[in-house]
Motif scaffolding. Structure first.
Motif, PDB file in Angstrom:
ATOM      1  N   PHE A 249       9.961  -1.957  -6.151  1.00 12.50           N
ATOM      2  CA  PHE A 249       8.734  -1.854  -5.362  1.00 12.50           C
ATOM      3  C   PHE A 249       8.465  -3.115  -4.538  1.00 12.50           C
ATOM      4  O   PHE A 249       7.401  -3.237  -3.932  1.00 12.50           O
ATOM      5  N   VAL A 253       5.781  -6.741  -7.617  1.00 12.16           N
ATOM      6  CA  VAL A 253       5.922  -5.670  -8.602  1.00 12.16           C
ATOM      7  C   VAL A 253       7.336  -5.623  -9.154  1.00 12.16           C
ATOM      8  O   VAL A 253       7.549  -5.518 -10.356  1.00 12.16           O
ATOM      9  N   ARG A 332      -2.607  -3.170 -11.215  1.00 12.35           N
ATOM     10  CA  ARG A 332      -1.853  -3.168  -9.966  1.00 12.35           C
ATOM     11  C   ARG A 332      -1.296  -1.781  -9.681  1.00 12.35           C
ATOM     12  O   ARG A 332      -0.862  -1.068 -10.579  1.00 12.35           O
ATOM     13  N   SER A 334       1.303   0.439  -6.864  1.00 13.05           N
ATOM     14  CA  SER A 334       2.280   0.342  -5.786  1.00 13.05           C
ATOM     15  C   SER A 334       2.842   1.727  -5.477  1.00 13.05           C
ATOM     16  O   SER A 334       3.088   2.520  -6.391  1.00 13.05           O
ATOM     17  N   ARG A 336       5.880   3.632  -3.073  1.00 18.70           N
ATOM     18  CA  ARG A 336       7.052   3.495  -2.214  1.00 18.70           C
ATOM     19  C   ARG A 336       7.455   4.894  -1.755  1.00 18.70           C
ATOM     20  O   ARG A 336       7.627   5.804  -2.574  1.00 18.70           O
ATOM     21  N   ILE A 350       6.034   0.729   1.853  1.00 16.90           N
ATOM     22  CA  ILE A 350       5.538   0.223   0.570  1.00 16.90           C
ATOM     23  C   ILE A 350       4.079  -0.206   0.725  1.00 16.90           C
ATOM     24  O   ILE A 350       3.703  -0.830   1.723  1.00 16.90           O
ATOM     25  N   THR A 352       1.109  -1.955  -1.804  1.00 17.50           N
ATOM     26  CA  THR A 352       0.824  -2.562  -3.099  1.00 17.50           C
ATOM     27  C   THR A 352      -0.544  -3.242  -3.075  1.00 17.50           C
ATOM     28  O   THR A 352      -0.852  -3.991  -2.137  1.00 17.50           O
ATOM     29  N   THR A 405      -4.570  -5.155   0.462  1.00 11.84           N
ATOM     30  CA  THR A 405      -3.239  -5.020  -0.129  1.00 11.84           C
ATOM     31  C   THR A 405      -2.495  -6.354  -0.100  1.00 11.84           C
ATOM     32  O   THR A 405      -2.684  -7.171   0.796  1.00 11.84           O
TER      33      THR A 405
END
Length: 430
Positions: A249, A253, A332, A334, A336, A350, A352, A405
């Motif tokens: 990720f 991450v 957190r 994330s 993708r 991506i 995050t 982000t």
């Protein structure tokens, strides 16, 4: 609805990184400037005392302080506490979404209703959407269930007849992830000589992401559903929480284990874009939560995991432990999204954020503002459909959704984002 009065900048050829406005932060994001007719619109947030609905209302109050926010729920004390954090342009309304008269009364003076009162799994009707159509109220939901999403879609002709714009699955994932996929496909078709062949969604959330019991219930209910995926145009069904992969990720991450789940964006993206191979996987942390979910999917009968009352008892049993672990696991999130084309072109997006409980609010709020700006045509739409979010409105939506982000990139080759890209030799990466 008035047409959008926003300026959309063009994408650069090699991908884009959306820019934050000067001085913007999670506490003070870039304000939205709505068309005059939409300023002061009355937005009803059902489930507004919950984590997702509350986060949405908070994000709306920061992005567009002129909106009048109505927090809909059953608990007056929780409602009063929520309103106290939102300020003068908010109020609480007691609403029972299972009571048609209560719903229609609540929607009577609303310009838009947000359905955030999940979980959406194992439900057999769309009462909020039906009430929205009956009262001619614009609608979005944060549904994450395939059956519910397509049931909502079946009301599209009724919504068109009522001249009502509606978007289903308009949260973070599904929702923002669908729009990311749509932009990858758009860019590929304009730059690639091949056709999109494979699209894969990968999601990671630490613990419950701070989203509370609802996301825990959703996760358990999904373990009772066969996974729908597509392989070379063929619809296939797989075991839930199987087919584990270790996915990178990117910065912050790294690599995480993710597993198959039955998520609506797989079917909607396949239907909208005709991409022959599509799948979605999800993983969490600490790693023993993945082990536990895998064990539940294998050991508990599917009928048990599809029973909302039994799942609710499981949630009550596990919730104290989950909250304790969330304290050190963080929240957190994330996403993708990978797209592969027939000519070998491979691009990813991506997204995050360090706090899912905050990010989901900005994600949902970005769809609300798009509808208020006139980006959505009458009918019921999925986020990736241009009638739901107009192509020219996608960039501003993604800019708002990505507020705060730590990483948000689109249309990049994997080696430019991954923490451990694969080298073929001579400095060539894939």
């Amino acid at each position: 609805m008035a047409r959008a009065l926003v300026h959309l900048t063009s994408y650069c050829d090699r991908g884009f990184r959306l820019r934050a406005c000067a001085g913007a932060s999670e506490e003070k994001p870039c304000p939205a400037v709505l068309p005059e007719k939409a300023r002061g619109a009355r937005v009803l947030v059902l489930g507004g005392t919950g984590r997702v609905g509350g986060s949405t209302a908070t994000a709306l109050s920061k992005l567009c302080p002129d909106l009048r926010l109505v927090i809909g729920g059953r608990n007056r004390d929780k409602g009063a506490a929520m309103v106290a954090t939102l300020g003068r342009n908010s109020q609480f309304m007691q609403v029972n979404i299972e009571d048609a008269s209560s719903l229609e009364s609540a929607l009577k003076d609303a310009d838009l209703v947000v359905h955030a009162a999940g979980p959406f799994q194992q439900t057999n009707s769309c009462p909020v959407l039906e009430a929205a159509i009956a009262t001619k109220t614009a609608y979005i939901d944060v549904c994450d269930d395939t059956n519910y999403a397509f049931r909502a879609k079946s009301f599209s002709n009724k919504a068109k007849s009522a001249n009502i714009p509606a978007i289903t699955t308009a949260g973070i994932y599904p929702g923002v992830s669908n729009v990311m996929a749509a932009e990858l496909v758009r860019a590929a078709k304009s730059k690639s000589k091949g056709e999109p062949e494979r699209l894969r969604f990968y999601y990671y959330t630490a613990g419950t992401g701070g989203a509370g019991p609802t996301i825990l219930a959703t996760s358990f209910l999904l373990l009772g559903e066969e996974v729908v995926a597509y392989n070379k145009g063929e619809k296939i069904k797989l075991k839930p929480f199987s087919g584990g992969l270790n996915i990178d990720f990117g910065k912050g991450v790294g690599k995480r284990d993710v597993y198959l789940l039955n998520l609506p964006e797989v079917s909607t993206v396949h239907e909208v874009f005709g991409i022959p191979t599509v799948s979605a996987r999800f993983g969490t942390a600490p790693v023993f939560w993945n082990w536990g979910m895998e064990a539940m999917a294998r050991l508990l009968p599917p009928e048990y995991l599809r029973d909302r009352s039994k799942v609710q008892r499981l949630v009550q049993l596990f919730d104290p432990l989950v909250r304790a672990v969330d304290g050190f696991a963080g929240e957190r999130v994330s996403m993708r999204v990978d797209l592969e084309c027939s000519d070998g072109r491979n691009t990813i997006g991506i997204f995050t954020h360090k706090r899912l409980s905050v990010s989901v609010g900005f994600a949902t709020a970005s769809f609300i503002l798009a509808v208020l700006e006139g980006s959505t045509q009458p009918g019921v739409w999925f986020p990736e459909e241009p009638e739901g979010i107009a192509v020219e409105a996608r960039e501003i939506l993604l800019k708002r959704a990505s507020e705060g982000t730590s990483s948000f990139v689109m249309n990049k080759p994997p080696w430019m984002v991954e923490t451990e890209p694969k080298e073929l030799g001579l400095g060539i990466y894939v």
